[in-house]
Design a protein around this motif. Structure first.
Motif, PDB file in Angstrom:
ATOM      1  N   ASP A   1       0.805  -1.223   0.000  1.00 25.52           N
ATOM      2  CA  ASP A   1       0.000   0.000   0.000  1.00 25.52           C
ATOM      3  C   ASP A   1       0.841   1.277   0.000  1.00 25.52           C
ATOM      4  N   LYS A   2       2.101   1.189   0.400  1.00 20.15           N
ATOM      5  CA  LYS A   2       2.969   2.368   0.387  1.00 20.15           C
ATOM      6  C   LYS A   2       3.299   2.802  -1.037  1.00 20.15           C
ATOM      7  N   GLU A   3       3.130   1.898  -1.995  1.00 21.84           N
ATOM      8  CA  GLU A   3       3.269   2.160  -3.428  1.00 21.84           C
ATOM      9  C   GLU A   3       4.656   2.624  -3.859  1.00 21.84           C
ATOM     10  N   GLN A   4       5.670   2.421  -3.036  1.00 26.04           N
ATOM     11  CA  GLN A   4       7.017   2.797  -3.441  1.00 26.04           C
ATOM     12  C   GLN A   4       7.491   1.971  -4.628  1.00 26.04           C
ATOM     13  N   TRP A   5       6.993   0.761  -4.754  1.00 28.48           N
ATOM     14  CA  TRP A   5       7.391  -0.122  -5.851  1.00 28.48           C
ATOM     15  C   TRP A   5       6.946   0.437  -7.199  1.00 28.48           C
ATOM     16  N   LYS A   6       5.985   1.325  -7.188  1.00 28.09           N
ATOM     17  CA  LYS A   6       5.496   1.877  -8.443  1.00 28.09           C
ATOM     18  C   LYS A   6       6.501   2.829  -9.091  1.00 28.09           C
ATOM     19  N   ASN A   7       7.605   3.104  -8.390  1.00 24.54           N
ATOM     20  CA  ASN A   7       8.687   3.896  -8.970  1.00 24.54           C
ATOM     21  C   ASN A   7       9.574   3.031  -9.875  1.00 24.54           C
ATOM     22  N   ASP A   8       9.300   1.741  -9.918  1.00 29.98           N
ATOM     23  CA  ASP A   8      10.057   0.831 -10.776  1.00 29.98           C
ATOM     24  C   ASP A   8       9.971   1.344 -12.214  1.00 29.98           C
TER      25      ASP A   8
END
Length: 99
Positions: A89-96
């Motif tokens: 839910d922190k969505e940091q992975w969406k910076n991939d």
């Protein structure tokens, strides 16, 4: 499907032992699969969903999220991330860059 890499699942299971069996089962099913679309994935894993360029699987009753990239043409699954639901839910992975 050729799954790259089981090691990532195994390493995650070392610190999150309660998802070990579920991740192993997912791996066994995915490795034997011959999917050509998300629809075919969802026939086996109904909660799987496309998020950006990735496919996200709910693991252990949605306690964990498995994020993969599937190349249907080459029949390859790349395991990108395994997170707890809270980490997802922190969505940091969406910076991939491949997102």
């Amino acid at each position: 499907m050729h799954v790259i890499s089981y090691r990532r699942l195994r390493e995650y299971s070392e610190t999150h032992a309660d998802c070990c069996d579920t991740l192993d089962n997912w791996f066994k099913v995915a490795q034997k699969a011959d999917w050509s679309s998300l629809i075919e994935v969802q026939a086996v894993f109904p909660t799987a969903e496309a998020v950006g360029n990735f496919t996200v699987f709910n693991i252990k009753g949605n306690k964990y999220r498995l994020i993969v990239s599937i190349d249907y043409e080459r029949q390859v699954i790349y395991i990108k991330y395994v997170f707890t639901h809270a980490e997802y839910d922190k969505e940091q992975w969406k910076n991939d860059p491949y997102f």
